[in-house]
Scaffold this motif. Structure first.
Motif, PDB file in Angstrom:
ATOM      1  N   LEU A  33      -0.370  63.631 -60.428  1.00 55.65           N
ATOM      2  CA  LEU A  33      -0.629  65.232 -60.365  1.00 55.65           C
ATOM      3  C   LEU A  33       0.906  65.867 -60.208  1.00 55.65           C
ATOM      4  O   LEU A  33       1.255  66.683 -60.312  1.00 55.65           O
ATOM      5  N   THR A  34       1.567  64.686 -59.329  1.00 61.38           N
ATOM      6  CA  THR A  34       3.132  65.140 -58.768  1.00 61.38           C
ATOM      7  C   THR A  34       3.878  64.777 -59.900  1.00 61.38           C
ATOM      8  O   THR A  34       4.561  65.979 -59.850  1.00 61.38           O
ATOM      9  N   LYS A  35       4.199  64.001 -61.215  1.00 63.36           N
ATOM     10  CA  LYS A  35       4.511  64.157 -61.992  1.00 63.36           C
ATOM     11  C   LYS A  35       4.664  65.360 -63.035  1.00 63.36           C
ATOM     12  O   LYS A  35       5.755  66.180 -63.192  1.00 63.36           O
ATOM     13  N   ARG A  36       3.247  65.783 -62.937  1.00 60.29           N
ATOM     14  CA  ARG A  36       2.812  66.725 -63.956  1.00 60.29           C
ATOM     15  C   ARG A  36       3.514  68.565 -62.930  1.00 60.29           C
ATOM     16  O   ARG A  36       4.479  69.450 -63.725  1.00 60.29           O
ATOM     17  N   ARG A  37       3.591  68.522 -61.727  1.00 56.49           N
ATOM     18  CA  ARG A  37       4.634  69.654 -61.378  1.00 56.49           C
ATOM     19  C   ARG A  37       5.853  69.483 -61.116  1.00 56.49           C
ATOM     20  O   ARG A  37       6.572  70.822 -61.056  1.00 56.49           O
ATOM     21  N   ILE A  38       6.234  68.138 -60.416  1.00 54.49           N
ATOM     22  CA  ILE A  38       7.949  68.419 -61.331  1.00 54.49           C
ATOM     23  C   ILE A  38       8.069  68.505 -62.501  1.00 54.49           C
ATOM     24  O   ILE A  38       9.065  69.528 -62.758  1.00 54.49           O
ATOM     25  N   ASN A  41       7.632  72.595 -62.744  1.00 49.38           N
ATOM     26  CA  ASN A  41       8.980  73.652 -62.316  1.00 49.38           C
ATOM     27  C   ASN A  41      10.256  73.876 -62.865  1.00 49.38           C
ATOM     28  O   ASN A  41      10.752  73.846 -63.172  1.00 49.38           O
ATOM     29  N   LEU A  42      10.653  72.389 -63.360  1.00 52.96           N
ATOM     30  CA  LEU A  42      11.363  71.931 -64.487  1.00 52.96           C
ATOM     31  C   LEU A  42      11.783  73.278 -65.889  1.00 52.96           C
ATOM     32  O   LEU A  42      12.494  73.722 -65.988  1.00 52.96           O
ATOM     33  N   LEU A  43      10.519  73.436 -66.114  1.00 56.66           N
ATOM     34  CA  LEU A  43       9.871  73.998 -67.684  1.00 56.66           C
ATOM     35  C   LEU A  43      10.316  75.474 -66.466  1.00 56.66           C
ATOM     36  O   LEU A  43      10.947  76.297 -67.304  1.00 56.66           O
ATOM     37  N   ASP A  44      10.093  76.164 -65.866  1.00 61.41           N
ATOM     38  CA  ASP A  44       9.906  77.114 -65.311  1.00 61.41           C
ATOM     39  C   ASP A  44      11.302  77.571 -64.330  1.00 61.41           C
ATOM     40  O   ASP A  44      11.916  78.510 -65.507  1.00 61.41           O
ATOM     41  N   GLU A  45      12.391  76.674 -64.541  1.00 52.44           N
ATOM     42  CA  GLU A  45      13.466  76.834 -64.036  1.00 52.44           C
ATOM     43  C   GLU A  45      14.594  77.325 -65.556  1.00 52.44           C
ATOM     44  O   GLU A  45      15.650  77.813 -64.622  1.00 52.44           O
ATOM     45  N   ARG A  46      14.046  76.561 -66.319  1.00 47.41           N
ATOM     46  CA  ARG A  46      14.380  76.999 -67.423  1.00 47.41           C
ATOM     47  C   ARG A  46      15.055  77.608 -67.646  1.00 47.41           C
ATOM     48  O   ARG A  46      15.297  78.339 -68.668  1.00 47.41           O
TER      49      ARG A  46
END
Length: 59
Positions: A33-38, A41-46
């Motif tokens: 779940l932590t990896k998925r959230r990271i 977040n990266l995709l959202d930032e892009r």
């Protein structure tokens, strides 16, 4: 079923083995779940950076 009360013997080892098995998958799920959230977040930032770069500020 009988109406007489019967003494039941319980295996304490069975309970101990069962408790050990349930702890390990919880940690794996937590890290997944932590990896998925990271990643999210990266995709959202892009996506936001792309929207900012494409935005026309001369409206």
């Amino acid at each position: 079923m009988s109406t007489d009360k019967e003494n039941l013997e319980l295996d304490d080892d069975f309970v101990a083995d069962d408790a050990d098995d349930t702890e390990a998958p919880a940690e794996v799920a937590k890290t997944n779940l932590t990896k998925r959230r990271i990643i999210d977040n990266l995709l959202d930032e892009r996506r936001l950076n792309r929207q900012i770069s494409e935005y026309d500020f001369d409206l």
